[in-house]
Design a protein around this motif. Structure first.
Motif, PDB file in Angstrom:
ATOM      1  N   ASP A   1      -9.313  -5.076   6.497  1.00 29.80           N
ATOM      2  CA  ASP A   1     -10.424  -5.575   7.308  1.00 29.80           C
ATOM      3  C   ASP A   1     -10.886  -6.946   6.834  1.00 29.80           C
ATOM      4  O   ASP A   1     -11.347  -7.774   7.626  1.00 29.80           O
ATOM      5  CB  ASP A   1     -11.602  -4.599   7.254  1.00 29.80           C
ATOM      6  CG  ASP A   1     -11.380  -3.358   8.098  1.00 29.80           C
ATOM      7  OD1 ASP A   1     -10.396  -3.315   8.864  1.00 29.80           O
ATOM      8  OD2 ASP A   1     -12.201  -2.423   7.993  1.00 29.80           O
ATOM      9  N   LEU A   2     -10.785  -7.181   5.520  1.00 32.84           N
ATOM     10  CA  LEU A   2     -11.186  -8.468   4.953  1.00 32.84           C
ATOM     11  C   LEU A   2     -10.137  -9.551   5.159  1.00 32.84           C
ATOM     12  O   LEU A   2     -10.326 -10.685   4.735  1.00 32.84           O
ATOM     13  CB  LEU A   2     -11.481  -8.304   3.463  1.00 32.84           C
ATOM     14  CG  LEU A   2     -12.731  -7.492   3.122  1.00 32.84           C
ATOM     15  CD1 LEU A   2     -12.788  -7.186   1.632  1.00 32.84           C
ATOM     16  CD2 LEU A   2     -13.996  -8.224   3.559  1.00 32.84           C
ATOM     17  N   GLY A   3      -9.031  -9.208   5.803  1.00 33.15           N
ATOM     18  CA  GLY A   3      -8.038 -10.215   6.161  1.00 33.15           C
ATOM     19  C   GLY A   3      -6.720 -10.127   5.439  1.00 33.15           C
ATOM     20  O   GLY A   3      -5.794 -10.896   5.747  1.00 33.15           O
ATOM     21  N   ALA A   4      -6.594  -9.217   4.466  1.00 32.21           N
ATOM     22  CA  ALA A   4      -5.328  -9.100   3.736  1.00 32.21           C
ATOM     23  C   ALA A   4      -4.226  -8.570   4.656  1.00 32.21           C
ATOM     24  O   ALA A   4      -4.485  -7.811   5.590  1.00 32.21           O
ATOM     25  CB  ALA A   4      -5.495  -8.177   2.529  1.00 32.21           C
ATOM     26  N   ASP A   5      -3.004  -8.980   4.371  1.00 32.60           N
ATOM     27  CA  ASP A   5      -1.830  -8.435   5.051  1.00 32.60           C
ATOM     28  C   ASP A   5      -1.427  -7.175   4.298  1.00 32.60           C
ATOM     29  O   ASP A   5      -0.755  -7.242   3.264  1.00 32.60           O
ATOM     30  CB  ASP A   5      -0.704  -9.468   5.041  1.00 32.60           C
ATOM     31  CG  ASP A   5       0.575  -8.946   5.687  1.00 32.60           C
ATOM     32  OD1 ASP A   5       0.509  -7.942   6.426  1.00 32.60           O
ATOM     33  OD2 ASP A   5       1.647  -9.549   5.442  1.00 32.60           O
ATOM     34  N   VAL A   6      -1.862  -6.033   4.798  1.00 25.70           N
ATOM     35  CA  VAL A   6      -1.605  -4.763   4.124  1.00 25.70           C
ATOM     36  C   VAL A   6      -0.366  -4.130   4.733  1.00 25.70           C
ATOM     37  O   VAL A   6      -0.316  -3.846   5.936  1.00 25.70           O
ATOM     38  CB  VAL A   6      -2.815  -3.815   4.241  1.00 25.70           C
ATOM     39  CG1 VAL A   6      -2.470  -2.437   3.662  1.00 25.70           C
ATOM     40  CG2 VAL A   6      -4.021  -4.398   3.510  1.00 25.70           C
ATOM     41  N   ILE A   7       0.629  -3.914   3.893  1.00 25.01           N
ATOM     42  CA  ILE A   7       1.885  -3.289   4.312  1.00 25.01           C
ATOM     43  C   ILE A   7       1.878  -1.860   3.803  1.00 25.01           C
ATOM     44  O   ILE A   7       1.945  -1.615   2.601  1.00 25.01           O
ATOM     45  CB  ILE A   7       3.096  -4.072   3.775  1.00 25.01           C
ATOM     46  CG1 ILE A   7       3.066  -5.507   4.323  1.00 25.01           C
ATOM     47  CG2 ILE A   7       4.389  -3.380   4.152  1.00 25.01           C
ATOM     48  CD1 ILE A   7       4.090  -6.411   3.695  1.00 25.01           C
ATOM     49  N   LYS A   8       1.782  -0.937   4.713  1.00 23.37           N
ATOM     50  CA  LYS A   8       1.697   0.474   4.376  1.00 23.37           C
ATOM     51  C   LYS A   8       3.113   1.001   4.195  1.00 23.37           C
ATOM     52  O   LYS A   8       3.888   1.095   5.159  1.00 23.37           O
ATOM     53  CB  LYS A   8       0.971   1.235   5.491  1.00 23.37           C
ATOM     54  CG  LYS A   8       0.748   2.718   5.205  1.00 23.37           C
ATOM     55  CD  LYS A   8      -0.045   3.364   6.343  1.00 23.37           C
ATOM     56  CE  LYS A   8      -0.271   4.845   6.098  1.00 23.37           C
ATOM     57  NZ  LYS A   8      -1.216   5.111   4.989  1.00 23.37           N
ATOM     58  N   ILE A   9       3.466   1.320   2.955  1.00 22.08           N
ATOM     59  CA  ILE A   9       4.795   1.848   2.645  1.00 22.08           C
ATOM     60  C   ILE A   9       4.752   3.366   2.750  1.00 22.08           C
ATOM     61  O   ILE A   9       4.034   4.038   2.001  1.00 22.08           O
ATOM     62  CB  ILE A   9       5.247   1.438   1.227  1.00 22.08           C
ATOM     63  CG1 ILE A   9       5.149  -0.084   1.037  1.00 22.08           C
ATOM     64  CG2 ILE A   9       6.660   1.947   0.952  1.00 22.08           C
ATOM     65  CD1 ILE A   9       6.076  -0.886   1.902  1.00 22.08           C
ATOM     66  N   GLU A  10       5.500   3.920   3.687  1.00 20.98           N
ATOM     67  CA  GLU A  10       5.514   5.368   3.894  1.00 20.98           C
ATOM     68  C   GLU A  10       6.915   5.910   3.696  1.00 20.98           C
ATOM     69  O   GLU A  10       7.911   5.227   3.959  1.00 20.98           O
ATOM     70  CB  GLU A  10       5.037   5.717   5.303  1.00 20.98           C
ATOM     71  CG  GLU A  10       3.633   5.214   5.622  1.00 20.98           C
ATOM     72  CD  GLU A  10       3.166   5.637   7.000  1.00 20.98           C
ATOM     73  OE1 GLU A  10       2.865   6.831   7.189  1.00 20.98           O
ATOM     74  OE2 GLU A  10       3.109   4.762   7.892  1.00 20.98           O
TER      75      GLU A  10
ATOM     76  N   ASP B   1       0.840  -1.194   0.000  1.00 23.80           N
ATOM     77  CA  ASP B   1       0.000   0.000   0.000  1.00 23.80           C
ATOM     78  C   ASP B   1       0.875   1.244   0.000  1.00 23.80           C
ATOM     79  O   ASP B   1       1.423   1.639   1.027  1.00 23.80           O
ATOM     80  CB  ASP B   1      -0.908  -0.049   1.242  1.00 23.80           C
ATOM     81  CG  ASP B   1      -1.715   1.212   1.435  1.00 23.80           C
ATOM     82  OD1 ASP B   1      -1.809   2.019   0.490  1.00 23.80           O
ATOM     83  OD2 ASP B   1      -2.263   1.390   2.546  1.00 23.80           O
ATOM     84  N   LEU B   2       0.982   1.869  -1.169  1.00 23.74           N
ATOM     85  CA  LEU B   2       1.748   3.107  -1.283  1.00 23.74           C
ATOM     86  C   LEU B   2       0.832   4.322  -1.312  1.00 23.74           C
ATOM     87  O   LEU B   2       1.209   5.395  -1.769  1.00 23.74           O
ATOM     88  CB  LEU B   2       2.625   3.086  -2.542  1.00 23.74           C
ATOM     89  CG  LEU B   2       3.943   2.317  -2.430  1.00 23.74           C
ATOM     90  CD1 LEU B   2       3.714   0.812  -2.423  1.00 23.74           C
ATOM     91  CD2 LEU B   2       4.903   2.692  -3.553  1.00 23.74           C
ATOM     92  N   THR B   3      -0.404   4.171  -0.842  1.00 20.34           N
ATOM     93  CA  THR B   3      -1.354   5.274  -0.874  1.00 20.34           C
ATOM     94  C   THR B   3      -1.205   6.153   0.356  1.00 20.34           C
ATOM     95  O   THR B   3      -0.572   5.773   1.352  1.00 20.34           O
ATOM     96  CB  THR B   3      -2.799   4.762  -0.947  1.00 20.34           C
ATOM     97  OG1 THR B   3      -3.158   4.153   0.295  1.00 20.34           O
ATOM     98  CG2 THR B   3      -2.973   3.759  -2.075  1.00 20.34           C
ATOM     99  N   SER B   4      -1.826   7.317   0.282  1.00 22.62           N
ATOM    100  CA  SER B   4      -1.796   8.238   1.415  1.00 22.62           C
ATOM    101  C   SER B   4      -3.068   9.073   1.422  1.00 22.62           C
ATOM    102  O   SER B   4      -3.874   9.014   0.504  1.00 22.62           O
ATOM    103  CB  SER B   4      -0.562   9.154   1.344  1.00 22.62           C
ATOM    104  OG  SER B   4      -0.601   9.948   0.171  1.00 22.62           O
ATOM    105  N   VAL B   5      -3.250   9.834   2.457  1.00 25.14           N
ATOM    106  CA  VAL B   5      -4.361  10.754   2.709  1.00 25.14           C
ATOM    107  C   VAL B   5      -5.634   9.951   3.016  1.00 25.14           C
ATOM    108  O   VAL B   5      -5.674   9.248   4.006  1.00 25.14           O
ATOM    109  CB  VAL B   5      -4.516  11.783   1.570  1.00 25.14           C
ATOM    110  CG1 VAL B   5      -5.507  12.875   1.967  1.00 25.14           C
ATOM    111  CG2 VAL B   5      -3.164  12.442   1.242  1.00 25.14           C
TER     112      VAL B   5
END
Length: 401
Positions: free
Chosen positions: A35-44, A19-23
């Motif tokens: 929330d649906l169970g994915a392993d979301v890695i927030k790249i900041e 996840d390279l999104t922001s805002v």
């Protein structure tokens, strides 16, 4: 910070999202996937998501809006302008299922992470970008924010068409609506990959998404060629439905069928109005709908909100008091279903959070992780990706300089 202990994995358990999104738009979409169970890695980047500073905060970098949009994720800080940061992301891409961003296309291409470059590393990846404007149109490089899209898609003008000055909707409706569309697009692409074994590039543009959203009911006469009339759903733009004043506040009630109207006028001793407007005929009722709601609004100040709610319950007329955001945690239904949950964040202390709203019988959803501190999981995630501790230390050193 440890993940919450939970046996609830969710239907996307095993899917990894970079996840390279922001805002707001992107984080709302990726939180839906988390929330649906994915392993979301927030790249900041080293400065963190800009939304970490917007809203109410106890501590810097952990604002109320950030907390509301980033639960169930892990945070990794990478400076993609450095070779070490870019190399680490390339390593993460090889083991990911989804790559999602909301940068301008030219900007991410300059960083070396356009679709072709990412697909070369992982041909099965679902690469999804949220843009302001579709990339095959003349506005493809223009900046886009919620206000701009609200105005461009026709939403802001609707208030003026109804007789008031143009106003923005006091909610980030363009960001959030497009965020939902973005999450849906990712799910569809993942299903295609499951069936056919191929990844693909997906674009979800804000303007097109919101124009379609607004025009679903407002295309009206423009549906036909040649046009059978102007755009705009007359019932919304010219009709009389609006909140009604009561003796002690406001109420939203919707007498809709002839049975509703007959029951209402009978209950308030105004059966003469039912006869006057021939409410048994839907066509006649629609012709006089503004007058009917005007009478409705003239009558409602005679009783309190509680009295009206009790009567409408008996008459089976849809109705609700008008709740403020401050009142929602005590809403009787939301309270009963546990939408708002009390949690304790390791750094932010006691919080009120909203649980995932969908219900799955076999793969229930849960608040598995608190919204992460900036870079909290950098070492953990990079170790999982196979980076050597010395390389991870070098990345951390670059980040902190």
């Amino acid at each position: 910070m440890q993940a919450r202990k939970s046996a609830c994995a969710g239907p996307l358990d095993g899917i990894r999202v970079l996840d390279l999104t922001s805002v707001v738009l992107g984080p709302l979409a990726t939180q839906s996937l988390a929330d649906l169970g994915a392993d979301v890695i927030k790249i900041e980047g080293p400065e963190g998501d800009l939304m970490r500073a917007n809203g109410v905060s106890r501590n810097a970098g952990m604002s109320s809006i950030y907390l509301a949009l980033n639960r169930n994720k892990r945070s990794v800080v990478l400076d993609l302008k450095t070779e070490a940061g870019a190399a680490a992301l390339r390593q993460l891409i090889t083991g990911a299922d989804v790559f999602i961003h909301n940068m301008r296309v030219a900007a991410i291409e300059r960083l070396g992470f356009g679709y072709d470059a990412v697909a070369a590393l992982n041909p099965r990846i679902v690469y999804c970008v949220a843009t302001g404007f579709g990339q095959d149109g003349p506005h493809r490089d223009k900046p886009a924010f919620d206000d701009i899209i609200q105005a461009a898609c026709g939403l802001v003008s609707l208030g003026a068409a109804a007789g008031s000055r143009p106003e923005y909707v006091p909610s980030l409706i363009a960001d959030k609506t497009t965020g939902i569309a973005l999450a849906n697009a990712v799910l569809a692409a993942l299903l295609h990959r499951e069936r056919h074994g191929e990844g693909q590039a997906v674009e979800v543009p804000m303007l097109e998404t919101m124009a379609s959203f607004v025009m679903a009911e407002h295309l009206a006469g423009l549906t036909f060629d040649p046009a059978a009339g102007p755009a705009g759903y007359a019932r919304l733009l010219q009709g009389g439905r609006r909140p009604a004043r009561t003796a002690d506040g406001w109420i939203c009630a919707l007498p809709y069928t002839d049975r509703h109207w007959k029951a209402f006028f009978r209950a308030v001793d105004r059966e003469d109005l039912a006869e006057k407007y021939n409410i048994a005929s839907r066509a006649e009722r629609n012709t006089h709908i503004r007058a009917l709601y005007q009478h409705f609004g003239d009558i409602t100040p005679d009783r309190t909100t509680a009295q009206w709610m009790a009567l409408f319950e008996i008459l089976d007329i849809p109705a609700t008091p008008i709740y403020t955001p401050d009142e929602l945690p005590s809403h009787p239904h939301l309270n009963a279903v546990g939408l708002f949950q009390s949690t304790v964040h390791p750094t932010e202390g006691p919080l009120r959070e909203m649980r995932p709203t969908a219900r799955f019988s076999a793969t229930p959803l849960a608040l598995r992780r608190h919204a992460p501190l900036l870079g909290e999981h950098t070492g953990e995630v990079l170790l999982e990706a196979g980076l050597a501790p010395c390389d991870i230390d070098a990345i951390a050193g670059t980040r902190n300089n």
